[in-house]
Design an enzyme around this catalytic site. Structure first.
Site, PDB file in Angstrom:
ATOM      1  N   CYS A  69      13.071   1.401   5.089  1.00 22.18           N
ATOM      2  CA  CYS A  69      12.573   0.753   6.112  1.00 22.18           C
ATOM      3  C   CYS A  69      13.922   0.174   7.104  1.00 22.18           C
ATOM      4  O   CYS A  69      14.737  -0.490   6.788  1.00 22.18           O
ATOM      5  CB  CYS A  69      11.764  -0.310   5.549  1.00 22.18           C
ATOM      6  SG  CYS A  69      11.509  -1.648   6.916  1.00 22.18           S
ATOM      7  N   CYS A 178      11.539   3.442  13.380  1.00 16.29           N
ATOM      8  CA  CYS A 178      10.583   2.673  12.132  1.00 16.29           C
ATOM      9  C   CYS A 178       9.885   4.194  11.591  1.00 16.29           C
ATOM     10  O   CYS A 178       9.474   4.813  12.077  1.00 16.29           O
ATOM     11  CB  CYS A 178       9.591   1.878  13.067  1.00 16.29           C
ATOM     12  SG  CYS A 178       8.267   1.504  11.860  1.00 16.29           S
TER      13      CYS A 178
HETATM   14  N1  DGL Z   1       8.261   0.956   8.644  1.00 19.69           N
HETATM   15  C1  DGL Z   1       8.927  -0.322   8.898  1.00 19.69           C
HETATM   16  C2  DGL Z   1      10.376   0.098   9.797  1.00 19.69           C
HETATM   17  O1  DGL Z   1      10.847   1.112   9.370  1.00 19.69           O
HETATM   18  C3  DGL Z   1       8.629  -1.516   9.487  1.00 19.69           C
HETATM   19  C4  DGL Z   1       6.901  -1.563   9.735  1.00 19.69           C
HETATM   20  C5  DGL Z   1       6.482  -3.199   9.793  1.00 19.69           C
HETATM   21  O2  DGL Z   1       6.207  -3.502   8.729  1.00 19.69           O
HETATM   22  O3  DGL Z   1       6.637  -3.978  10.984  1.00 19.69           O
HETATM   23  O4  DGL Z   1      11.057  -0.522  10.380  1.00 19.69           O
END
Ligand code: DGL
Length: 225
Positions: A69, A178
Site C-alpha cells: 500500500c 494508490c
Molecule cells: N490502497 C491504499 C494505497 O495504496 C490506500 C487506500 C486507503 O485505505 O485509503 O494508498
C-alpha cells in the site's frame, strides 16, 4: 513465503498481477478491513497498524513482507529497525518507474490524503516537477464497486473533476499513487490523454513485480544453503 498487506481492494489488484506474472509465487495477503481506509489516518496510527500487520503476517509464516500500500509505505522510515529489515516499501520503486518513463520531467501523482500530505512521492522524485493531487474519495468509490467495467459517463465526469488539478503542470506521466486506483486505470487513462498525459504508472503492478523479485531472492538463498 511473501506476505503483503493493504487496506482492501488495492491489495487484490497486486495479488492478481502477481499471479499473472508468476503463478508459483507463494504469498499470503492480509486484507486489513478493520483499519480501512488508511488515507485519512495520522502518521503514528499508520506506524502502529503497519507494525501490527507485519507481526500478523510473520505469524502466518511470511519470511518477507511487502508493504503493498502506498499510504502505509509513506511511514516506512518511521518503523522500528527490526520491521524495516523485514519489510519492503513501494514508494521508491514506483518513483523510479515514473522517472524512467517521463521525457519532460513533469510528473503527476494522484493519491490519498496521507500520501499527499507526506510528499513521499515528491521527495522520491527529486529533480522532477511534481504535482500531487488528493483523490482519497476515489478509494471510497472503488470500495463501493466502481471500476472500469461499471463506470458510467456521469462517473467519468465526476472522476475528471476530482483529478483535473493534477494536469495543471502538464505532466507527461501520471502515477496512480494508490493501489486501489488500477480498478479505474482505463478510465483515468482516457481522462489523462485528454490533457496530454500519455503514461500511467500502476502502483499495484510495481508492487507485484517487487513481490516476484523478493520471492526469487528468497528461493536463491534457500537453494544456496
Ligand atoms: N490502497 C491504499 C494505497 O495504496 C490506500 C487506500 C486507503 O485505505 O485509503 O494508498
Amino acid at each position: 513465503m511473501i506476505g503483503l498487506f493493504d487496506s482492501g481492494k488495492g491489495g487484490l489488484n497486486t495479488v492478481r498481477y502477481v499471479k499473472e506474472l508468476d503463478e508459483r509465487v507463494d504469498l499470503v495477503y492480509l486484507i486489513d478491513r478493520e483499519n480501512a481506509p488508511y488515507g485519512p489516518r495520522g502518521e503514528c496510527e499508520l506506524v502502529r497498524i503497519s507494525e501490527e500487520n507485519i507481526d500478523r503476517l510473520l505469524d502466518m509464516g511470511a519470511e518477507r513482507v511487502l508493504i503493498a500500500c502506498c499510504t502505509a509505505s509513506t511511514v516506512y522510515p518511521l518503523l522500528k529497525d527490526n520491521y524495516r529489515k523485514l519489510a519492503v516499501p513501494i514508494i521508491k520503486p514506483i518513483a523510479k518507474a515514473a522517472k524512467n518513463s517521463t521525457r519532460s520531467g513533469r510528473i503527476g501523482v494522484i493519491a490519498t490524503k496521507r500520501t499527499v500530505t507526506s510528499h513521499a512521492f515528491a521527495k522520491a522524485l527529486g529533480g522532477c516537477l511534481v504535482s500531487e493531487c488528493e483523490t482519497g474519495e476515489l478509494v471510497r468509490l472503488i470500495d463501493s464497486g466502481l471500476s472500469d467495467k461499471t463506470v458510467t459517463r456521469g462517473d467519468e465526469k465526476l472522476i475528471e473533476r476530482m483529478i483535473v488539478p493534477v494536469f495543471k503542470t502538464s505532466p507527461d506521466t501520471l502515477i496512480l499513487g494508490c493501489t486501489h486506483f488500477p480498478a479505474l486505470k482505463k478510465t483515468i487513462g482516457r481522462i489523462a490523454k485528454k490533457y496530454g498525459t500519455e503514461s500511467i504508472i500502476d502502483s499495484a503492478l510495481i508492487g507485484a513485480e517487487l513481490i516476484r523479485r523478493e520471492y526469487e531472492k528468497l528461493n536463491e538463498i534457500k537453494n544456496d544453503a
